[in-house]
Design an enzyme around this catalytic site. Structure first.
Site, short mmCIF file in Angstrom:
data_model
loop_
_atom_site.label_atom_id
_atom_site.label_comp_id
_atom_site.label_asym_id
_atom_site.label_seq_id
_atom_site.Cartn_x
_atom_site.Cartn_y
_atom_site.Cartn_z
N GLY A 24 35.57 45.28 43.27
CA GLY A 24 35.01 44.11 42.60
C GLY A 24 34.07 44.54 41.50
O GLY A 24 33.23 45.42 41.70
N GLU A 26 31.37 43.25 39.76
CA GLU A 26 29.93 43.19 39.96
C GLU A 26 29.50 44.06 41.13
O GLU A 26 28.42 44.66 41.12
CB GLU A 26 29.47 41.74 40.18
CG GLU A 26 29.60 40.85 38.96
CD GLU A 26 30.93 40.10 38.90
OE1 GLU A 26 30.98 39.06 38.23
OE2 GLU A 26 31.90 40.56 39.54
N ASN A 28 30.90 46.87 42.01
CA ASN A 28 30.89 48.25 41.52
C ASN A 28 29.60 48.55 40.77
O ASN A 28 29.01 49.63 40.93
CB ASN A 28 32.09 48.48 40.59
CG ASN A 28 33.41 48.38 41.31
OD1 ASN A 28 33.50 48.55 42.52
ND2 ASN A 28 34.46 48.08 40.55
N TYR A 79 43.46 42.87 45.94
CA TYR A 79 44.35 43.20 44.83
C TYR A 79 44.98 44.55 45.10
O TYR A 79 44.49 45.34 45.92
CB TYR A 79 43.65 43.09 43.49
CG TYR A 79 42.89 44.27 42.95
CD1 TYR A 79 43.27 44.85 41.74
CD2 TYR A 79 41.77 44.78 43.60
CE1 TYR A 79 42.56 45.90 41.20
CE2 TYR A 79 41.04 45.82 43.05
CZ TYR A 79 41.45 46.39 41.86
OH TYR A 79 40.74 47.43 41.32
N TYR A 94 47.31 40.72 41.74
CA TYR A 94 46.17 40.02 42.33
C TYR A 94 46.62 39.11 43.47
O TYR A 94 47.66 38.46 43.40
CB TYR A 94 45.46 39.16 41.27
CG TYR A 94 44.77 39.96 40.20
CD1 TYR A 94 43.60 40.65 40.47
CD2 TYR A 94 45.29 40.03 38.91
CE1 TYR A 94 42.96 41.39 39.48
CE2 TYR A 94 44.67 40.76 37.92
CZ TYR A 94 43.51 41.44 38.21
OH TYR A 94 42.88 42.17 37.24
N ASN A 157 35.25 41.61 30.69
CA ASN A 157 36.25 41.86 31.72
C ASN A 157 37.40 40.85 31.70
O ASN A 157 37.65 40.14 32.67
CB ASN A 157 35.59 41.85 33.11
CG ASN A 157 35.12 43.22 33.56
OD1 ASN A 157 35.69 44.24 33.17
ND2 ASN A 157 34.08 43.25 34.36
N ARG A 159 40.71 39.05 32.20
CA ARG A 159 41.79 39.15 33.17
C ARG A 159 42.74 37.98 32.96
O ARG A 159 42.64 36.94 33.62
CB ARG A 159 41.26 39.16 34.60
CG ARG A 159 40.35 40.34 34.95
CD ARG A 159 41.10 41.66 34.94
NE ARG A 159 40.25 42.75 35.38
CZ ARG A 159 39.49 43.50 34.59
NH1 ARG A 159 39.47 43.25 33.28
NH2 ARG A 159 38.77 44.49 35.08
N ASP A 268 33.09 49.41 34.73
CA ASP A 268 31.94 49.05 35.55
C ASP A 268 30.95 50.21 35.61
O ASP A 268 29.73 50.00 35.60
CB ASP A 268 32.40 48.67 36.96
CG ASP A 268 33.38 47.52 36.96
OD1 ASP A 268 33.25 46.63 36.11
OD2 ASP A 268 34.30 47.53 37.81
N ASP A 304 37.55 52.21 43.16
CA ASP A 304 36.93 51.50 42.04
C ASP A 304 35.49 51.90 41.77
O ASP A 304 34.97 51.65 40.68
CB ASP A 304 36.95 49.99 42.31
CG ASP A 304 38.33 49.39 42.14
OD1 ASP A 304 39.31 50.12 42.32
OD2 ASP A 304 38.42 48.18 41.85
#
Length: 325
Positions: A24, A26, A28, A79, A94, A157, A159, A268, A304
Site C-alpha cells: 500500500g 501510504e 510503504n 493485488y 487489482y 500515484n 492508477r 513510495d 513493496d
C-alpha cells in the site's frame, strides 16, 4: 492491503505458489519513515481476521503507530504482481473492490483524534481512486488538516485501472486534493491530468514548463518532487530526481539501476526519502539525493516496502559497493 506475487519471475499460477507482502502506497511511506526514525501514525481499516491482524503487526513492527487502524468489514484489499523479465513487462491485477477500507464511510474517521499532535498528513491518489467513499474520506482528511494548520504532501500515484471501475471524476477529485497540498510528488504527466493540457517541450524544459504551470494553478503548492525513469528493459533502468520550488530547483545526476529485483514501491521510497531529508533539516538538493538513494535501494528488494535505515542511505551515497565487513 496485501500483495501476492508468483516466486521469482514465474507467471501468475505457473506453479501453485504465491509470495505475500503487506503493501500500500501510504503504508510503504509510513513504514519507511518510521524506520528512518520519525514518529508516524497510520489510519486505515482492515478486517478483524488473520489477514488484517498480520497487516497491523507488520506496520507495528516497522515502528508505525497503528492505533488509527479500524477493525471492520469482511475483506482485505489485494493485488497481484507478476514480475517481468527481459522484454516482458511487469503486470498488475487489482482485487480491491468492497474491501474493508473501500467500504468505510467518510464519517467513520475521527479527525480530531487522528490529527492530534500531527504536523504533516501524507496522502496518495490511490486512495480516492478506490471509490466514492475513499474519495470523500481523502478530501475530508485534507480539509481537516488544513483547518488545523497541518501541512499536506500528496503523491499523484495515477492508477487508471482503479478509476475506471466506477463513475469517477479523477481530475476534479485530484485537483481538490492538490489544491490543499504544499508538497506534490508528481511529474509532467500528473500535472497534465490536473490541468487538462499537454506540455510540448522535451526533457528538462518540459518538466520546468509543467511545474511552473502547477505553481500558477495551485497557490498553496510550494514544492514539487519527481523522478525521471528511462527503461532499457525490466532489469535495467536509469533514474534521476528533481525537486522544484518557486524560483529554485535541484537536479540529481542519473543513476543506472542494473539487476533490478523489484521496482514496485520505488516511488513510495522516493517520497519517504524526500520527506525524511526535509524533516531532518536538509535542503532540496539533499532531499533529491536522499529520495533517489532510497528509491534506488528499494529496487534491490522484493516486495513493496523499503526496509532501509540511515546507515544504508549513507553507505549508498558514499559509493561503497564492495562487501561491508
Amino acid at each position: 492491503m496485501l500483495r501476492f506475487s508468483p516466486p521469482g519471475r514465474e507467471l501468475l499460477m505457473q506453479t501453485p505458489k504465491l509470495d505475500i507482502w503487506v503493501a500500500g502506497a501510504e503504508a510503504n511511506v509510513a513504514g519507511a519513515l518510521a524506520r528512518l526514525g520519525h514518529d508516524v501514525a497510520f489510519a486505515s481499516a482492515v478486517p478483524d481476521n488473520d489477514l488484517g491482524r498480520a497487516a497491523i503487526a507488520n506496520l507495528r513492527g516497522a515502528g508505525v503507530d497503528t492505533n488509527g487502524i479500524q477493525l471492520r468489514g469482511n475483506r482485505m484489499g489485494l493485488y497481484f504482481v507478476t514480475l517481468g523479465a527481459g522484454l516482458r513487462a511487469t503486470e498488475v491485477i487489482y482485487d480491491r473492490a468492497h474491501s474493508s477500507f473501500a467500504e468505510t464511510p467518510s464519517e467513520a474517521w475521527d479527525w480530531d483524534v487522528l490529527l492530534a499532535d500531527v504536523d504533516r498528513l501524507h496522502l496518495s491518489g490511490i486512495t480516492p481512486a478506490l471509490g466514492p467513499g475513499p474519495a470523500a474520506s481523502a478530501i475530508m482528511a485534507a480539509e481537516a488538516a488544513v483547518a488545523r494548520g497541518i501541512a499536506i504532501s500528496f503523491d499523484g500515484n495515477w492508477r487508471g485501472k482503479l478509476w475506471e471501475r466506477w463513475d469517477s471524476d479523477p481530475r476534479g477529485i485530484l485537483t481538490q486534493l492538490v489544491a490543499l497540498a504544499d508538497l506534490l510528488f508528481g511529474n509532467h504527466r500528473d500535472i497534465a491530468l490536473l490541468l487538462g493540457r499537454d506540455f510540448s517541450s522535451e526533457g528538462e524544459d518540459r518538466r520546468r514548463e509543467a511545474v511552473e504551470a502547477a505553481f500558477a494553478a495551485f497557490p498553496k503548492l510550494q514544492t514539487i518532487a519527481s523522478t525521471a525513469r528511462a527503461v532499457e528493459h525490466v532489469d535495467l533502468h536509469r533514474l534521476s530526481a528533481r525537486i522544484d520550488m518557486r524560483g529554485s530547483h535541484a537536479q540529481t545526476d542519473e543513476v543506472v539501476l542494473a539487476g533490478i529485483v523489484d521496482r514496485i514501491g520505488g516511488g513510495d521510497a522516493f517520497a519517504a526519502g524526500v520527506l525524511h531529508a526535509l524533516r531532518s533539516g536538509g535542503d532540496i538538493a539533499e532531499a533529491a539525493r536522499t529520495g533517489l538513494a532510497l528509491a534506488a535501494l528499494k529496487h534491490s528488494l522484493p516486495g513493496d516496502a523499503s526496509l532501509f535505515r540511515q546507515a544504508d542511505i549513507d553507505a549508498y551515497l558514499a559509493g561503497g559497493l564492495d562487501v561491508r565487513r
